[in-house]
Design a protein around this motif. Structure first.
Motif, short mmCIF file in Angstrom:
data_model
loop_
_atom_site.label_atom_id
_atom_site.label_comp_id
_atom_site.label_asym_id
_atom_site.label_seq_id
_atom_site.Cartn_x
_atom_site.Cartn_y
_atom_site.Cartn_z
N HIS A 226 0.83 -1.21 0.00
CA HIS A 226 0.00 0.00 0.00
C HIS A 226 0.86 1.26 0.00
N ASP A 227 2.07 1.19 0.61
CA ASP A 227 2.98 2.33 0.55
C ASP A 227 3.47 2.55 -0.88
N LEU A 228 3.85 1.47 -1.53
CA LEU A 228 4.33 1.57 -2.91
C LEU A 228 3.24 2.12 -3.83
N GLU A 229 2.02 1.64 -3.66
CA GLU A 229 0.92 2.10 -4.51
C GLU A 229 0.59 3.57 -4.26
N ALA A 230 0.98 4.06 -3.10
CA ALA A 230 0.80 5.49 -2.80
C ALA A 230 2.03 6.31 -3.20
N GLY A 231 3.02 5.64 -3.81
CA GLY A 231 4.22 6.35 -4.26
C GLY A 231 5.27 6.52 -3.19
N ARG A 232 5.13 5.81 -2.07
CA ARG A 232 6.10 5.93 -0.98
C ARG A 232 7.10 4.78 -1.04
N LEU A 233 8.38 5.13 -1.00
CA LEU A 233 9.44 4.14 -1.01
C LEU A 233 10.33 4.38 0.20
N ASN A 234 10.12 3.60 1.25
CA ASN A 234 10.84 3.79 2.50
C ASN A 234 11.99 2.80 2.60
N THR A 235 13.04 3.05 1.83
CA THR A 235 14.21 2.17 1.83
C THR A 235 15.47 3.03 1.97
N SER A 236 16.57 2.38 2.37
CA SER A 236 17.83 3.10 2.53
C SER A 236 18.57 3.28 1.21
N TRP A 237 18.11 2.59 0.17
CA TRP A 237 18.77 2.71 -1.14
C TRP A 237 17.72 2.58 -2.24
N THR A 238 18.08 3.03 -3.41
CA THR A 238 17.20 2.90 -4.57
C THR A 238 18.07 2.59 -5.79
N LEU A 239 17.50 2.63 -6.96
CA LEU A 239 18.28 2.36 -8.16
C LEU A 239 19.31 3.46 -8.38
N GLU A 240 20.39 3.09 -9.06
CA GLU A 240 21.49 4.03 -9.25
C GLU A 240 21.77 4.33 -10.71
N ALA A 241 21.64 3.33 -11.56
CA ALA A 241 21.98 3.51 -12.97
C ALA A 241 20.74 3.82 -13.78
N ARG A 242 20.75 4.92 -14.50
CA ARG A 242 19.59 5.31 -15.29
C ARG A 242 19.74 4.89 -16.74
N HIS A 243 18.62 4.63 -17.38
CA HIS A 243 18.59 4.32 -18.80
C HIS A 243 18.94 5.57 -19.59
N HIS A 244 19.60 5.38 -20.74
CA HIS A 244 20.06 6.53 -21.53
C HIS A 244 18.90 7.40 -22.02
N SER A 245 17.69 6.87 -22.06
CA SER A 245 16.54 7.64 -22.55
C SER A 245 16.02 8.62 -21.51
N VAL A 246 16.50 8.51 -20.27
CA VAL A 246 16.04 9.38 -19.19
C VAL A 246 17.03 10.53 -19.01
N SER A 247 16.52 11.75 -19.00
CA SER A 247 17.39 12.91 -18.85
C SER A 247 17.91 13.00 -17.42
N THR A 248 19.02 13.72 -17.25
CA THR A 248 19.58 13.89 -15.91
C THR A 248 18.63 14.67 -15.01
N GLN A 249 17.80 15.54 -15.59
CA GLN A 249 16.83 16.31 -14.81
C GLN A 249 15.76 15.40 -14.23
N GLN A 250 15.44 14.33 -14.93
CA GLN A 250 14.39 13.39 -14.50
C GLN A 250 14.94 12.26 -13.63
N GLU A 251 16.25 12.19 -13.50
CA GLU A 251 16.90 10.99 -12.99
C GLU A 251 16.39 10.55 -11.62
N THR A 252 16.43 11.43 -10.62
CA THR A 252 16.11 11.02 -9.25
C THR A 252 14.70 10.47 -9.13
N GLU A 253 13.74 11.22 -9.66
CA GLU A 253 12.35 10.80 -9.55
C GLU A 253 12.09 9.55 -10.38
N MET A 254 12.74 9.46 -11.55
CA MET A 254 12.51 8.31 -12.42
C MET A 254 13.07 7.03 -11.80
N LEU A 255 14.24 7.11 -11.18
CA LEU A 255 14.82 5.93 -10.56
C LEU A 255 13.93 5.40 -9.43
#
Length: 319
Positions: free
Chosen positions: A244-273
């Motif tokens: 239910h947290d994930l479905e609400a857009g909440r990610l309560n973890t100490s880490w997330t993804l680090e490598a972005r796909h080349h199609s994603v701009s650096t401006q979008q990076e944090t939110e997209m990951l």
């Protein structure tokens, strides 16, 4: 001999498939469509050529598709607002008399919880519509599940695919799991196996299935974690999140993804990951990566790479 057009042929997955097509046959003509200037053809393998196309020019697109038997689309959905390029490609393929078409799928069986892939469902519906009265275009949805190569991140295990980490990080021996869904299943297929199956499917003499699942390995999250522990010879730090947290857009973890796909701009990076990790977790527990096995059944002699054997070959202790 088959004449094949590759739309979006400069992309990483497309190049993996092109390599497999070239390796599989000396007789096929493979034409790579590009919206940019023509690439140098001096070093191209026999039978491989480039053609500049404008997806908004119907007449020239139809001309480019004349005498083409099969179109494989790798058009990047994030760069195709409202799916106009791919729909124009489908329309032109029908007018040009193309026999077979594969839309830009190459992953999960649906886009639920993954809004960046919403265009895939739109294109599926469009292909249904154009064939409503009678079949005017044979097509298949190539769906290999999650590329197993991503589990080897940060190590590159194929010629073109950029390493991208996911919710099980074998290098750092950590994982994120959804509470109560350890038995959710997903399919893992190497990009090389997927490309090899596509190369065989191009020459398949029977009818293409509409849904074209490619099932390299079907494992549950708990099974994958156990494989990871054996391969890495140790325990994992596992963080648990609530659906239910994930479905609400909440990610309560100490880490997330680090490598972005080349199609994603650096401006979008944090939110997209963050969005990608949330989306992959939710779609996994809802069966989005548990793809079917139509191409396994049609090509029963093909042997897929096993997940544990594949991961054992990764140089985990390298810097």
């Amino acid at each position: 001999m088959v004449r094949i057009a590759i739309a979006g042929g400069s992309g990483e997955v497309a190049r993996e498939v092109i390599d497999a097509l070239v390796a599989a046959s000396d007789n096929d003509d493979i034409i790579i469509f590009s919206q940019n200037d023509m690439h140098s053809q001096s070093n191209n393998p026999h039978g491989l050529s480039w053609r500049k196309v404008d997806y908004n020019d119907s007449n020239s697109l139809v001309q480019a598709l004349r005498d083409i038997h099969t179109v494989l689309s790798f058009i990047q959905l994030l760069h195709d607002p409202e799916n106009k390029s791919q729909k124009n490609l489908i329309d032109a393929a029908i007018l040009a008399g193309v026999k077979r078409f594969a839309p830009s799928e190459w992953g999960s069986r649906g886009a639920a919880a993954m809004p960046w892939w919403a265009g895939k469902d739109d294109i599926k519906e469009y292909l249904k519509q154009v064939n409503t009265n009678k079949k005017v275009l044979e097509y298949t949805l190539f769906q290999p599940g999650l590329f197993m190569n991503y589990l080897a991140t940060p190590f590159k295990t194929s010629s073109h695919l950029t390493p991208l980490n996911t919710f099980i990080d074998l290098k750092n021996q950590r994982a994120v799991m959804v509470d109560g869904y350890s038995n959710a299943a997903l399919v893992l297929t190497t990009v090389q196996d997927m490309a090899a199956v596509v190369a065989r499917a191009v020459h398949f003499e029977g009818q293409w299935p509409v849904v074209g699942g490619i099932r390299g390995n079907r494992v549950t999250i708990s099974q994958l974690l156990e494989i990871g522990k054996r391969v890495r010879d140790g325990s994992f730090t596992v963080e648990t999140v609530k659906l239910h947290d994930l479905e609400a857009g909440r990610l309560n973890t100490s880490w997330t993804l680090e490598a972005r796909h080349h199609s994603v701009s650096t401006q979008q990076e944090t939110e997209m990951l963050k969005s990608v990790l949330v989306g992959v977790l939710v779609s996994t527990v809802k069966g989005g990566w548990d793809v079917s096995d139509e191409w396994n059944q049609l090509l029963p002699d093909y042997k897929f790479s096993g997940v544990e054997e594949f991961l054992e070959d990764v140089p985990w202790d390298a810097n």
